[in-house]
Write an enzyme that holds these catalytic residues in place. Structure first.
Site, mmCIF file in Angstrom:
data_model
loop_
_atom_site.group_PDB
_atom_site.id
_atom_site.type_symbol
_atom_site.label_atom_id
_atom_site.label_comp_id
_atom_site.label_asym_id
_atom_site.label_seq_id
_atom_site.Cartn_x
_atom_site.Cartn_y
_atom_site.Cartn_z
ATOM 1 N N SER A 39 -91.123 -67.544 62.374
ATOM 2 C CA SER A 39 -90.163 -66.951 61.440
ATOM 3 C C SER A 39 -89.601 -65.705 62.122
ATOM 4 O O SER A 39 -89.979 -64.580 61.857
ATOM 5 C CB SER A 39 -90.801 -66.648 60.088
ATOM 6 O OG SER A 39 -91.741 -65.622 60.152
ATOM 7 N N HIS A 146 -94.832 -71.528 58.572
ATOM 8 C CA HIS A 146 -96.046 -71.748 59.367
ATOM 9 C C HIS A 146 -96.807 -73.008 58.972
ATOM 10 O O HIS A 146 -97.919 -73.244 59.429
ATOM 11 C CB HIS A 146 -96.991 -70.545 59.244
ATOM 12 C CG HIS A 146 -96.445 -69.302 59.869
ATOM 13 N ND1 HIS A 146 -97.029 -68.068 59.722
ATOM 14 C CD2 HIS A 146 -95.357 -69.100 60.665
ATOM 15 C CE1 HIS A 146 -96.322 -67.162 60.388
ATOM 16 N NE2 HIS A 146 -95.308 -67.758 60.958
ATOM 17 N N GLU A 156 -97.616 -65.997 53.781
ATOM 18 C CA GLU A 156 -99.001 -65.594 54.061
ATOM 19 C C GLU A 156 -99.658 -64.902 52.875
ATOM 20 O O GLU A 156 -99.095 -63.979 52.300
ATOM 21 C CB GLU A 156 -99.031 -64.633 55.265
ATOM 22 C CG GLU A 156 -98.534 -65.283 56.541
ATOM 23 C CD GLU A 156 -98.281 -64.286 57.664
ATOM 24 O OE1 GLU A 156 -99.058 -63.319 57.799
ATOM 25 O OE2 GLU A 156 -97.297 -64.481 58.403
ATOM 26 N N GLU A 199 -101.442 -69.807 61.952
ATOM 27 C CA GLU A 199 -102.327 -68.649 62.142
ATOM 28 C C GLU A 199 -103.716 -68.915 61.579
ATOM 29 O O GLU A 199 -104.475 -67.994 61.300
ATOM 30 C CB GLU A 199 -101.696 -67.404 61.498
ATOM 31 C CG GLU A 199 -100.368 -67.035 62.165
ATOM 32 C CD GLU A 199 -99.675 -65.833 61.533
ATOM 33 O OE1 GLU A 199 -100.190 -65.298 60.525
ATOM 34 O OE2 GLU A 199 -98.617 -65.450 62.048
ATOM 35 N N ASP A 235 -97.476 -61.650 52.914
ATOM 36 C CA ASP A 235 -96.250 -61.592 53.706
ATOM 37 C C ASP A 235 -95.318 -62.636 53.114
ATOM 38 O O ASP A 235 -95.525 -63.842 53.287
ATOM 39 C CB ASP A 235 -96.515 -61.882 55.197
ATOM 40 C CG ASP A 235 -95.235 -61.795 56.027
ATOM 41 O OD1 ASP A 235 -94.150 -61.523 55.443
ATOM 42 O OD2 ASP A 235 -95.308 -61.993 57.251
ATOM 43 N N GLU A 277 -95.461 -57.561 52.624
ATOM 44 C CA GLU A 277 -94.536 -57.536 53.762
ATOM 45 C C GLU A 277 -93.294 -58.370 53.453
ATOM 46 O O GLU A 277 -93.391 -59.420 52.827
ATOM 47 C CB GLU A 277 -95.282 -58.109 54.982
ATOM 48 C CG GLU A 277 -94.488 -58.132 56.271
ATOM 49 C CD GLU A 277 -95.361 -58.654 57.428
ATOM 50 O OE1 GLU A 277 -96.564 -58.314 57.485
ATOM 51 O OE2 GLU A 277 -94.830 -59.414 58.259
ATOM 52 N N ASP A 304 -90.981 -56.121 58.314
ATOM 53 C CA ASP A 304 -91.133 -56.829 59.593
ATOM 54 C C ASP A 304 -89.731 -57.240 60.067
ATOM 55 O O ASP A 304 -89.120 -56.564 60.906
ATOM 56 C CB ASP A 304 -92.057 -58.046 59.371
ATOM 57 C CG ASP A 304 -92.115 -59.010 60.550
ATOM 58 O OD1 ASP A 304 -91.622 -58.671 61.631
ATOM 59 O OD2 ASP A 304 -92.681 -60.119 60.394
ATOM 60 N N LYS A 329 -94.374 -55.467 66.399
ATOM 61 C CA LYS A 329 -94.609 -56.609 67.285
ATOM 62 C C LYS A 329 -93.926 -56.308 68.613
ATOM 63 O O LYS A 329 -92.685 -56.297 68.673
ATOM 64 C CB LYS A 329 -94.008 -57.876 66.676
ATOM 65 C CG LYS A 329 -94.670 -58.382 65.409
ATOM 66 C CD LYS A 329 -93.814 -59.475 64.756
ATOM 67 C CE LYS A 329 -94.551 -60.214 63.647
ATOM 68 N NZ LYS A 329 -93.621 -61.068 62.845
ATOM 69 N N HIS A 357 -99.893 -59.687 65.500
ATOM 70 C CA HIS A 357 -99.793 -60.908 66.304
ATOM 71 C C HIS A 357 -98.506 -61.643 65.959
ATOM 72 O O HIS A 357 -97.780 -61.240 65.053
ATOM 73 C CB HIS A 357 -101.007 -61.810 66.019
ATOM 74 C CG HIS A 357 -101.098 -62.316 64.599
ATOM 75 N ND1 HIS A 357 -101.969 -63.298 64.206
ATOM 76 C CD2 HIS A 357 -100.408 -61.966 63.476
ATOM 77 C CE1 HIS A 357 -101.817 -63.538 62.911
ATOM 78 N NE2 HIS A 357 -100.880 -62.739 62.453
ATOM 79 N N LYS A 379 -102.784 -56.724 62.094
ATOM 80 C CA LYS A 379 -102.565 -57.995 61.413
ATOM 81 C C LYS A 379 -102.691 -59.085 62.450
ATOM 82 O O LYS A 379 -101.789 -59.286 63.262
ATOM 83 C CB LYS A 379 -101.161 -57.967 60.795
ATOM 84 C CG LYS A 379 -100.810 -59.177 59.955
ATOM 85 C CD LYS A 379 -99.356 -59.115 59.509
ATOM 86 C CE LYS A 379 -99.003 -60.286 58.617
ATOM 87 N NZ LYS A 379 -97.670 -60.819 58.927
HETATM 88 P P1 PGA Z 1 -93.800 -65.121 63.339
HETATM 89 O O1 PGA Z 1 -93.989 -64.416 61.948
HETATM 90 O O2 PGA Z 1 -93.894 -66.589 63.053
HETATM 91 O O3 PGA Z 1 -92.391 -64.720 63.678
HETATM 92 O O4 PGA Z 1 -94.799 -64.628 64.299
HETATM 93 C C1 PGA Z 1 -95.136 -63.885 61.452
HETATM 94 C C2 PGA Z 1 -94.701 -62.864 60.449
HETATM 95 O O5 PGA Z 1 -93.675 -63.073 59.751
HETATM 96 O O6 PGA Z 1 -95.313 -61.831 60.329
HETATM 97 ZN ZN ZN Z 2 -93.848 -61.089 58.702
#
Ligand code: PGA
Ligand code: ZN
Length: 410
Positions: A39, A146, A156, A199, A235, A277, A304, A329, A357, A379
């Site tokens: 994402s 995810h 999440e 994850e 999240d 988040e 984020d 990140k 992560h 996280k």
């Molecule tokens: P990602 O997202 O799939 O871009 O790592 C994780 C998140 O939204 O925190």
């Molecule tokens: Zn996020």
């Protein structure tokens, strides 16, 4: 001085290609391999250029390496600026931010090793910060981008220990909640097959409220067992639900911005959420600000996709109180220098930071060191090899440095 730079293509946890870089000082080697998101925020640096990992490796060999050989690896900020200059774009779209991040962090690791320091100590010196053990946010139930269509709409469902006696006990508390939620799901959902998302959170066909109820049940039991409080968090990754006018829910009515803010407020109140988040779309600074003001210091509202570890976007958000927590990140921005700058802007504005992560991870543990050096939260999942690589590193750092837990009190 930097004697050699080597690159290779290897696997991330989703089985996709990623880049690893080794910075060699003549026997002392720093190494980093970059993660990838699913994402991905619209305003992130570009992780891979056209031509993928092969193209990045090519450019490192032919353009980056000749400029870095012979340089002093402790000149972290100069080297990071040089990487930007070599790339020549606004968003690392030529080199790829996964390549630049790998060179940048591998350089820091080599330099730290050469100085006889742990990476977290080295970064603490760079930033002038005091190390502390960040609270771990563990992913327990996972959906959205995810997982498949049948999973939760919210990306999440996480837990975070409050006032844990140590980082080690906090890490184990999240893992115990993960196990307990697995047991509840097996008992309550006949079709549950034990599946997990990117994850390693459980994937199950649940409404938002049902997932939160299960989490509440699990944390009640595990809190009693471990002797400290554990709270739930989300999240929402709301950019993935926003279609330009409403937030789309498959199991529920669509929500406009006002009703999304209402909904999140309700969830915070009903489930005593510690952290939320990306409750709103990545371009909705005003919505973020409205929600954050409404919630006050009752919960952490974290950005984020809205900030993408970009100091200008964070600054813009801070001016209107768009969040009280900032997600970090490194490969969203492409260098260690700019990652630390983003943390600095957030902390100057009295925000917490959470070092994170990505959903497609490697077994590298550098983010644990960055989090210990200058953040309050980490996280990085609750279980699973590439996630435990960071959590176990946190436990080692805590033991080594006798470092206090970052956040005490509620
Ligand atoms: P990602 O997202 O799939 O871009 O790592 C994780 C998140 O939204 O925190
Ligand atoms: Zn996020």
């Amino acid at each position: 001085e930097i004697k050699d730079i080597r690159t290779r293509k290897l696997l991330n946890s989703r089985g996709e290609e990623t880049i690893e870089v080794e910075v060699d000082l003549g026997g002392v080697v720093g190494r980093f391999s970059s993660p990838s998101g699913a994402s991905v925020g619209e305003h992130e640096a570009v992780a891979l250029p056209e031509g993928g990992v092969d193209k990045s490796m090519d450019l490192i060999d032919n353009e980056v390496k000749p400029r870095l050989l012979g340089r002093d690896p402790t000149e972290q900020f100069e080297i990071d600026s040089l990487l930007k200059e070599i790339d020549g774009t606004e968003n690392f779209s030529r080199l790829g931010s996964n390549a630049s991040t790998a060179v940048s962090i591998a350089t820091a690791k080599a330099a730290a090793k050469n100085e006889g320091m742990f990476l977290y100590e080295y970064i603490s010196v760079l930033t002038g910060s005091n190390p502390s053990i960040p609270l771990p946010l563990g992913n327990i139930i996972e959906g959205g981008e995810h997982a498949g269509e049948g999973a939760t709409e919210i990306q999440e469902f996480l837990t975070i220990p409050v006032n844990p006696p140590s980082g080690q006990q906090a890490v184990f508390a999240n893992a115990l909640v993960h196990h307990e939620v697995g047991r509840i799901l097996s008992k309550e959902i006949p079709s549950f097959g034990g599946g997990k998302g990117d994850e390693l959170g459980w994937v199950a066909p649940l409404t938002t409220e049902a997932a939160l109820e299960i989490l509440q049940k699990a944390i009640g039991k595990i809190s009693d067992k471990v002797g400290f409080e554990i709270k739930t968090s989300l999240d929402v990754a709301a950019s993935e639900m926003w279609d330009g006018s409403v937030y789309k829910y498959r199991r529920d009515n669509d929500r406009d911005t006002e009703s999304q803010i209402e909904f999140i407020t309700q969830l915070i109140n009903d489930y005593d959420l510690y952290y939320v988040e990306d409750p709103l779309d990545e371009n909705d600074f005003e919505g973020f600000s409205k929600l954050t003001k409404k919630i006050g210091d009752k919960s952490l509202i974290c950005g984020d996709d809205i900030f993408t570890t970009n100091k200008e976007r964070i600054q813009r958000g801070m001016e209107i109180g768009a969040a009280n927590t900032v997600l970090i990140k490194p490969n969203q921005i492409g260098t260690l220098k700019d990652t630390l700058k983003a943390i600095e802007v957030a902390e100057k504005n009295n925000c917490y930071t959470a070092v994170s992560h990505r959903s497609g991870e490697t077994t590298d543990s550098a983010i644990a060191h960055i989090a210990v050096a200058c953040s309050e939260i980490i996280k990085t999942g609750a279980i699973g090899g590439e996630r435990t690589a960071k959590l176990n590193e946190l436990i080692r750092i805590e033991e080594n440095g006798n470092i206090p837990v970052a956040i005490t009190g509620d």
